[in-house]
Motif scaffolding. Sequence first.
Motif, PDB file in Angstrom:
ATOM      1  N   LEU A   1      48.406  16.432  21.508  1.00  0.00           N
ATOM      2  CA  LEU A   1      48.840  16.141  20.145  1.00  0.00           C
ATOM      3  C   LEU A   1      49.427  17.385  19.497  1.00  0.00           C
ATOM      4  CD1 LEU A   1      49.090  14.357  17.675  1.00  0.00           C
ATOM      5  CD2 LEU A   1      46.708  14.860  17.125  1.00  0.00           C
ATOM      6  N   TYR A   2      48.803  18.535  19.721  1.00  0.00           N
ATOM      7  CA  TYR A   2      49.334  19.776  19.144  1.00  0.00           C
ATOM      8  C   TYR A   2      50.744  20.047  19.667  1.00  0.00           C
ATOM      9  CZ  TYR A   2      50.042  24.674  18.070  1.00  0.00           C
ATOM     10  OH  TYR A   2      50.588  25.847  17.619  1.00  0.00           O
ATOM     11  N   ASP A   3      50.921  19.947  20.987  1.00  0.00           N
ATOM     12  CA  ASP A   3      52.239  20.204  21.572  1.00  0.00           C
ATOM     13  C   ASP A   3      53.283  19.249  20.999  1.00  0.00           C
ATOM     14  OD1 ASP A   3      51.090  22.156  23.123  1.00  0.00           O
ATOM     15  OD2 ASP A   3      50.968  20.927  24.935  1.00  0.00           O
ATOM     16  N   GLN A   4      52.909  17.988  20.882  1.00  0.00           N
ATOM     17  CA  GLN A   4      53.846  16.988  20.384  1.00  0.00           C
ATOM     18  C   GLN A   4      54.216  17.265  18.925  1.00  0.00           C
ATOM     19  OE1 GLN A   4      52.287  13.014  20.453  1.00  0.00           O
ATOM     20  NE2 GLN A   4      54.296  12.049  20.347  1.00  0.00           N
ATOM     21  N   ALA A   5      53.218  17.601  18.108  1.00  0.00           N
ATOM     22  CA  ALA A   5      53.476  17.868  16.695  1.00  0.00           C
ATOM     23  C   ALA A   5      54.333  19.120  16.522  1.00  0.00           C
ATOM     24  CB  ALA A   5      52.154  18.012  15.943  1.00  0.00           C
TER      25      ALA A   5
ATOM     26  N   VAL B   1      58.536  17.037   6.521  1.00  0.00           N
ATOM     27  CA  VAL B   1      58.639  18.337   7.190  1.00  0.00           C
ATOM     28  C   VAL B   1      57.579  19.289   6.649  1.00  0.00           C
ATOM     29  CG1 VAL B   1      60.126  20.316   7.644  1.00  0.00           C
ATOM     30  CG2 VAL B   1      61.095  18.013   7.621  1.00  0.00           C
ATOM     31  N   GLU B   2      57.431  19.333   5.344  1.00  0.00           N
ATOM     32  CA  GLU B   2      56.450  20.238   4.737  1.00  0.00           C
ATOM     33  C   GLU B   2      55.026  19.851   5.126  1.00  0.00           C
ATOM     34  OE1 GLU B   2      57.178  20.130   0.583  1.00  0.00           O
ATOM     35  OE2 GLU B   2      59.161  21.080   0.718  1.00  0.00           O
TER      36      GLU B   2
ATOM     37  N   GLU C   1      59.541  21.660  15.324  1.00  0.00           N
ATOM     38  CA  GLU C   1      60.655  22.522  15.711  1.00  0.00           C
ATOM     39  C   GLU C   1      61.966  21.742  15.720  1.00  0.00           C
ATOM     40  OE1 GLU C   1      59.518  24.121  19.452  1.00  0.00           O
ATOM     41  OE2 GLU C   1      58.113  25.587  18.598  1.00  0.00           O
ATOM     42  N   ARG C   2      61.917  20.514  16.207  1.00  0.00           N
ATOM     43  CA  ARG C   2      63.125  19.675  16.238  1.00  0.00           C
ATOM     44  C   ARG C   2      63.630  19.429  14.824  1.00  0.00           C
ATOM     45  NH1 ARG C   2      63.519  13.621  16.674  1.00  0.00           N
ATOM     46  NH2 ARG C   2      65.590  13.140  17.481  1.00  0.00           N
TER      47      ARG C   2
ATOM     48  N   LYS D   1      67.311  25.249  10.108  1.00  0.00           N
ATOM     49  CA  LYS D   1      66.344  26.288   9.796  1.00  0.00           C
ATOM     50  C   LYS D   1      65.770  26.857  11.084  1.00  0.00           C
ATOM     51  CE  LYS D   1      64.925  24.276   5.371  1.00  0.00           C
ATOM     52  NZ  LYS D   1      63.766  23.793   4.566  1.00  0.00           N
ATOM     53  N   ARG D   2      65.330  28.103  11.020  1.00  0.00           N
ATOM     54  CA  ARG D   2      64.688  28.725  12.168  1.00  0.00           C
ATOM     55  C   ARG D   2      63.308  28.110  12.356  1.00  0.00           C
ATOM     56  NH1 ARG D   2      65.257  33.576  14.800  1.00  0.00           N
ATOM     57  NH2 ARG D   2      66.831  34.230  13.287  1.00  0.00           N
TER      58      ARG D   2
END
Length: 574
Positions: A72-76, A46-47, A81-82, A89-90
């Motif tokens: 790729l940006y949208d997917q990452a 996550v980090e 967010e998921r 977490k927000r």
Amino acid sequence: MISLRYTAPGLLHWFTSLALAFCSATLLPTAVAYDCPDTAPDDASVEQLAERVAAWDEAYYQRGERLVEDALYDQARQRLERWQVCRGKRSAATPHEPGGPLHHPVAQTGLSKLDDQASLARWMQRRQAHSLWVQPKVDGVAVTLVYERGQLVQAISRGDGERGSDWLPHLRQAPHVAQRLTAPYPARVVLQGELYLRLGDHVQAEHGSAGARSAIIGLMARHAWQTEDAERVGLFVWDWPDGPAGMQQRLDRLAAWGFEDSVAMTQAVTRAEEVATWRQRWYRGALPFATDGIVVRQSQRPDAEAWQAAAPAWAVAWKHPAQQAMAEVRGVEFRVGRTGQITPVLRLMPTVLDDRTIRRVSLGSLAQWQRHDIRPGDHVTIRLAGLTIPQFESVLTRREPRPPLDAPDPAAYHPLSCLRLSPGCESQFLARLTWLSGPDGLDMAGIGEGSWQRLIDAGLIEGLLDWRILDPAQLQQAHGVGDVRAAQWHARFSAAEEQSLTSWLVALGMPSVAPEALQDASGTLSLAELRQRAVVDWRAQPGIGEVSAERLAAFFHHPRISEWLDTLSDSVAR
């Protein structure tokens, strides 16, 4: 010579004012209800992903640099967010840029993005009462042009959709941006469109964006242009907010004013299949600019005063097939080829690239895997090489702690290893059999990797030539092999006995060598003579170096190879 020097504050102002113009019409995410996995992602992953997305955002919004493709940006970001939502977490907010000093006379809207043709079909179904039109989604920077009494008087960058920066000084020099409209014209005309880098016969599927968006960003950020800079800028008009109510009437006027490309590439559609056809045509055909998808618009829209800097209901985007994507590694397989070369293969969670689902990608060599140390649970980026072959690109996140993974010892495999089936030899032995029956070997039509695997699973083959003694009844012991197939396979095996000596030697794994190097002094191919040659004899043949000579001698002197050569019929051996 016109000075191209920059001041640091000025450059930063230009880039920040360009940020939302960086997307011709901002693609706005919709609210998503995430299905959380049973096993939460580890903290390190996550980090790492958060740091990577933050670095992309900083480059994109602060310096005008596009480090990754939009898909790729949208997917990452969606993956991040998921993970954050599932961990309670927000999720991090998507960065936005401040507007500039000038108000847009009509707000620049964004665009919602659809994922596939089925989603588009549903969107179009709900708008059957309206005429619909498709356009290429030009990959440049959005702009508002204002004409008063036919004269260009304002050019405003997108900014935040409500306010933007003054681009008029630059565009007054651009020969491909209309400075005056041909009469008749309304007292005031507001056009919205895309400034793009002019390219010659650009094929998006082959060349991607080719840095076109970054290049136009750089041009618009310069304090002054040279003549060649102005020549590189083109304009695609994608809307006339305060124009006539019908699209065709708007297009007719735009054509009269000289915006031919915009008119020619705005096409009426009624079905999603038609849109898909145009999408493919613009993706794989030559265009004068880079694109990143298509846009479908209703002819009828609200009055211009009602437009907002948000995704409207009357237009939507469908991006081009992704050629770069983020993929989760499910496992790593180590395949040992016929000659002992080890090829790691990543098993991936199903990932879509160019409208294809990718589940495996090869790393090419053991050294590549050792360099990146990829383990199950890692996330990698992949892309299509040559438009067809999925290719590993980089590691995005590494799972911690690192999962254990047993890699084969490269010292255990070589051109003469695994001549029989034994533990650890399954992959190389199967590769040897597949080569043996292939077109470069004994050319057994219809006998391939799957055939050999069935015979191995049935316990019928442990040595490379065990198939020579199998009869049809034994062959039927293999799964899925009936009497007809058993007879066919037996016929192929019998026919192989009549193949030439050279074919047999190649099938058994003889190193590659020119045919004339196999002949004796009299020009005859003699198996007995070949088996007697030492390294020095092979080295004396034209075109054979020290390494090849050693490998050839090792092949002919290997005990198991010699045993097999002894079994060849006299007609083959001669």
